[in-house]
Scaffold this active site. Structure first.
Site, PDB file in Angstrom:
ATOM      1  N   LEU A 129       0.839  -1.265  -0.040  1.00 25.91           N
ATOM      2  CA  LEU A 129      -0.143   0.075  -0.140  1.00 25.91           C
ATOM      3  C   LEU A 129       0.848   1.191  -0.010  1.00 25.91           C
ATOM      4  O   LEU A 129       0.476   2.356   0.094  1.00 25.91           O
ATOM      5  CB  LEU A 129      -0.912   0.039   1.204  1.00 25.91           C
ATOM      6  CG  LEU A 129      -2.035  -1.077   1.221  1.00 25.91           C
ATOM      7  CD1 LEU A 129      -2.767  -1.146   2.532  1.00 25.91           C
ATOM      8  CD2 LEU A 129      -3.079  -0.919   0.125  1.00 25.91           C
ATOM      9  N   ARG A 130       2.240   1.244  -0.271  1.00 27.22           N
ATOM     10  CA  ARG A 130       2.966   2.176  -0.075  1.00 27.22           C
ATOM     11  C   ARG A 130       2.616   3.301  -1.191  1.00 27.22           C
ATOM     12  O   ARG A 130       2.820   4.505  -1.027  1.00 27.22           O
ATOM     13  CB  ARG A 130       4.518   1.914   0.016  1.00 27.22           C
ATOM     14  CG  ARG A 130       5.063   1.582   1.352  1.00 27.22           C
ATOM     15  CD  ARG A 130       6.526   1.838   1.469  1.00 27.22           C
ATOM     16  NE  ARG A 130       7.024   1.327   2.675  1.00 27.22           N
ATOM     17  CZ  ARG A 130       7.758   0.601   2.812  1.00 27.22           C
ATOM     18  NH1 ARG A 130       8.178  -0.312   1.881  1.00 27.22           N
ATOM     19  NH2 ARG A 130       8.137   0.102   4.174  1.00 27.22           N
ATOM     20  N   GLY A 131       2.283   2.724  -2.418  1.00 26.32           N
ATOM     21  CA  GLY A 131       1.926   3.480  -3.685  1.00 26.32           C
ATOM     22  C   GLY A 131       0.849   4.450  -3.290  1.00 26.32           C
ATOM     23  O   GLY A 131       1.010   5.819  -3.461  1.00 26.32           O
TER      24      GLY A 131
END
Ligand SMILES: [Zn+2]
Length: 342
Positions: free
Chosen positions: A277-279
């Site tokens: 989910l870093r994006g």
């Protein structure tokens, strides 16, 4: 010494946008600048730092602690504050270069050996992380730095604190900075785990447009021949940017990210197949910072569009059947997602 004005930098819009938004919202995480040598990567960082308002800092503090935010200051400043003997001065926003081959001691700080030997005192000799507090830490050729050092830098940048526990020392000091790394993908592969930890990544290249190239050379030459006169010419433009950044920092906590915008960001990441989910997080923070910079109070599609490539291009898995560049793949996904109704 005169610094090349930020507003006089020709082209390189994506790089400028990335550094600007990181200056508005340091929680975006670091900025990775990928590209050819001699494209002004470090010039942009220095130019932006020089343009930012000076910071109010405790005079004698090696970490330039903020006298108005003692909760996050070093122990020394906390005790000065308690005694009421704090003296504040204005200091320029620091830009610290991390040289290749720097040892961990030099980066995080270490026992001051001289004082230990001559006076028998266990004192801490602050490192480059201390100097970078409240500013920028610039690493040229991040791909040539040892992996453990890069991990350490990214961890400290994310936590805003440097904790040193060794040689009988236990020191904790603030280390909030924007990490800017430059790399040339042709000179050594960057690990995907490392890429993913930078908030934003931008591509820079030597301009191929004839007029642009001529303009770059003309301005560079004008600056070198008369740095002060040149800076004076661009002073007003730089001041406009400074005012916008200051206003954006104030506005940032109130900028709203509607669920529809989060859904867009998630759709985009799913279309691109980014891991984890870093994006989405990076895109959300970057779009919010851009909204604040543009004077808006709600994140919209335009903010997401503009920050999509820098937030996502370094998180794409390699697809052997698709040799399009990462920027092109993000553009394509944007086209798909933004034509669907949210
Ligand atoms: Zn301090």
């Amino acid at each position: 010494m005169a610094v090349f004005p930020f507003s006089a930098i020709v082209g390189q819009d994506e790089m400028k946008l990335a550094i600007l938004t990181a200056a508005v919202e340091p929680r975006i995480g670091g900025v990775l600048v990928l590209g050819d040598r001699g494209t002004g990567k470090s010039t942009a960082v220095r130019a932006l730092a020089a343009l930012l308002p000076k910071v109010r800092a405790v005079e004698s503090c090696p970490y330039h602690c903020d006298p108005d935010a003692i909760a996050s200051s070093c122990e020394h400043c906390a005790s000065l504050k308690a005694n009421g003997t704090i003296k504040a001065v204005q200091k320029p926003v620091p830009v610290v270069d991390l040289p290749l081959g720097a040892t961990e001691d030099r980066v995080v700080g270490a026992l001051d050996l001289e004082r230990a030997l001559s006076q028998g005192v266990k004192a801490f000799e602050p490192g480059l992380l201390a100097r970078a507090n409240r500013g920028f830490l610039y690493i040229d050729e991040v791909n040539l730095l040892e992996d453990h050092l890069v991990d350490l830098l990214i961890d400290v940048a994310a936590s805003g604190e440097n904790l040193v526990e060794r040689e009988g020392l236990s020191v904790r000091h603030p280390a909030r900075f924007v990490l800017v790394g430059s790399g040339n993908p042709e000179e050594g592969e960057l690990r995907p785990q490392l890429l993913d930890r930078f908030g934003l990544a931008v591509d820079v290249s030597t301009p191929t447009d004839l007029k642009l190239r001529v303009e770059v050379v003309k301005r560079r030459d004008a600056f070198e021949r008369d740095p002060e006169g040149f800076c004076e010419t661009w002073r007003k433009e730089d001041e406009k940017i400074r005012r916008r950044i200051v206003a954006a920092r104030k506005r940032l906590p109130e900028v709203e990210v509607p669920d529809a915008a989060l859904a867009r960001a998630a759709q985009l990441c799913m279309a691109l197949g980014t891991d984890g989910l870093r994006g989405e997080l990076a895109l959300m923070r970057a779009a919010r910072a851009l909204a604040a910079y543009e004077g808006d109070t709600v994140v919209n599609d335009e903010h997401l569009r503009r920050m999509a490539a820098p937030s996502l291009r370094h998180r794409l898995r390699r697809n052997p059947l698709d040799d399009a560049g990462s920027g092109t793949r993000v553009e394509r996904a944007l086209g798909e997602v933004f034509t669907q109704a949210a």
